[in-house]
Scaffold this motif. Structure first.
Motif, mmCIF file in Angstrom:
data_model
loop_
_atom_site.group_PDB
_atom_site.id
_atom_site.type_symbol
_atom_site.label_atom_id
_atom_site.label_comp_id
_atom_site.label_asym_id
_atom_site.label_seq_id
_atom_site.Cartn_x
_atom_site.Cartn_y
_atom_site.Cartn_z
ATOM 1 N N VAL A 1 0.846 -1.173 0.000
ATOM 2 C CA VAL A 1 0.000 0.000 0.000
ATOM 3 C C VAL A 1 0.890 1.234 0.000
ATOM 4 N N ARG A 2 0.671 2.116 -0.935
ATOM 5 C CA ARG A 2 1.436 3.347 -1.055
ATOM 6 C C ARG A 2 0.449 4.497 -1.156
ATOM 7 N N PRO A 3 0.892 5.713 -0.846
ATOM 8 C CA PRO A 3 0.000 6.863 -1.008
ATOM 9 C C PRO A 3 -0.476 6.958 -2.461
ATOM 10 N N LYS A 4 -1.740 7.293 -2.641
ATOM 11 C CA LYS A 4 -2.304 7.428 -3.982
ATOM 12 C C LYS A 4 -1.832 8.737 -4.605
ATOM 13 N N LEU A 5 -1.394 8.675 -5.839
ATOM 14 C CA LEU A 5 -0.941 9.855 -6.552
ATOM 15 C C LEU A 5 -2.012 10.249 -7.572
ATOM 16 N N LYS A 6 -2.210 11.532 -7.752
ATOM 17 C CA LYS A 6 -3.199 12.030 -8.706
ATOM 18 C C LYS A 6 -2.777 11.662 -10.124
ATOM 19 N N PRO A 7 -3.752 11.503 -11.040
ATOM 20 C CA PRO A 7 -3.427 11.091 -12.410
ATOM 21 C C PRO A 7 -2.417 11.986 -13.117
ATOM 22 N N ASP A 8 -2.469 13.298 -12.860
ATOM 23 C CA ASP A 8 -1.559 14.204 -13.559
ATOM 24 C C ASP A 8 -0.205 14.357 -12.865
ATOM 25 N N GLN A 9 -0.029 13.698 -11.729
ATOM 26 C CA GLN A 9 1.242 13.739 -10.999
ATOM 27 C C GLN A 9 2.270 12.870 -11.722
ATOM 28 N N PRO A 10 3.465 13.401 -12.021
ATOM 29 C CA PRO A 10 4.497 12.561 -12.643
ATOM 30 C C PRO A 10 4.860 11.387 -11.724
ATOM 31 N N LYS A 11 4.963 10.205 -12.320
ATOM 32 C CA LYS A 11 5.240 8.983 -11.570
ATOM 33 C C LYS A 11 6.337 8.183 -12.257
ATOM 34 N N GLY A 12 7.026 7.422 -11.451
ATOM 35 C CA GLY A 12 7.926 6.404 -11.952
ATOM 36 C C GLY A 12 7.399 5.071 -11.451
ATOM 37 N N ARG B 1 17.763 6.623 -14.996
ATOM 38 C CA ARG B 1 16.960 6.199 -16.150
ATOM 39 C C ARG B 1 15.477 6.075 -15.832
ATOM 40 N N ILE B 2 15.024 6.561 -14.679
ATOM 41 C CA ILE B 2 13.609 6.467 -14.307
ATOM 42 C C ILE B 2 12.752 7.105 -15.397
ATOM 43 N N GLY B 3 11.791 6.339 -15.919
ATOM 44 C CA GLY B 3 10.833 6.878 -16.878
ATOM 45 C C GLY B 3 9.772 7.680 -16.136
ATOM 46 N N VAL B 4 9.309 8.747 -16.742
ATOM 47 C CA VAL B 4 8.291 9.608 -16.137
ATOM 48 C C VAL B 4 6.987 9.407 -16.899
ATOM 49 N N PHE B 5 5.945 9.006 -16.166
ATOM 50 C CA PHE B 5 4.661 8.690 -16.772
ATOM 51 C C PHE B 5 3.539 9.413 -16.037
ATOM 52 N N THR B 6 2.479 9.750 -16.759
ATOM 53 C CA THR B 6 1.299 10.361 -16.157
ATOM 54 C C THR B 6 0.049 9.744 -16.774
ATOM 55 N N GLY B 7 -1.088 9.967 -16.097
ATOM 56 C CA GLY B 7 -2.387 9.584 -16.632
ATOM 57 C C GLY B 7 -2.520 8.127 -17.002
ATOM 58 N N ASP B 8 -3.211 7.886 -18.132
ATOM 59 C CA ASP B 8 -3.475 6.520 -18.582
ATOM 60 C C ASP B 8 -2.191 5.762 -18.914
ATOM 61 N N GLU B 9 -1.193 6.481 -19.428
ATOM 62 C CA GLU B 9 0.072 5.812 -19.739
ATOM 63 C C GLU B 9 0.702 5.251 -18.469
ATOM 64 N N GLU C 1 9.235 16.129 -13.002
ATOM 65 C CA GLU C 1 9.118 15.968 -14.455
ATOM 66 C C GLU C 1 10.418 15.525 -15.114
ATOM 67 N N ASP C 2 11.550 15.803 -14.455
ATOM 68 C CA ASP C 2 12.841 15.370 -15.007
ATOM 69 C C ASP C 2 13.258 13.979 -14.510
ATOM 70 N N GLY C 3 12.399 13.314 -13.733
ATOM 71 C CA GLY C 3 12.675 11.967 -13.237
ATOM 72 C C GLY C 3 13.350 11.922 -11.882
ATOM 73 N N ALA C 4 13.645 13.088 -11.290
ATOM 74 C CA ALA C 4 14.273 13.114 -9.962
ATOM 75 C C ALA C 4 13.270 12.632 -8.908
ATOM 76 N N ILE C 5 13.766 11.916 -7.916
ATOM 77 C CA ILE C 5 12.922 11.424 -6.830
ATOM 78 C C ILE C 5 12.298 12.620 -6.123
#
Length: 104
Positions: free
Chosen positions: A4-15, A41-49, A74-78
């Protein structure tokens, strides 16, 4: 297996991060969908992707274990509320320098 992790909003950049099943090493999904033990090399993804990338990772149980979203900039930094946890995962244990990742 999921954590279980905190839920991130769809538009929040995620790895997407997980543990490599064969070695137990921390890995991150790269932009091209491959797995890397290099946090640069962390990929940055948002939304449905992002959702599709996590679903793909969950289907790779033989390769990775317990994939989940982590907040990144947005640049992949933690980034985000779990920055300390994810930084420790990226750099290795804090108990003694000899146990830290040598690739950093």
């Amino acid at each position: 297996m999921t954590s279980v992790r905190p839920k991130l909003k769809p538009d929040q950049p995620k790895g997407v991060t997980a543990w490599e099943t064969a070695t137990g090493r921390v890995v991150w999904m790269a932009e091209d969908g491959s797995w890397s033990d290099d946090p640069a090399r962390i990929g940055v993804f948002t939304g449905d992707e992002a959702e599709a990338r996590l679903a793909a990772a969950e289907g790779q149980e033989g390769i990775v274990t317990d994939p989940y979203f982590m907040q990144v900039a947005e640049d992949g930094a933690i980034d985000g509320r779990e920055t300390l946890r994810e930084t420790i995962r990226a750099n290795g244990p804090t108990v003694h320098p000899e146990f830290q990742r040598s690739s950093q």
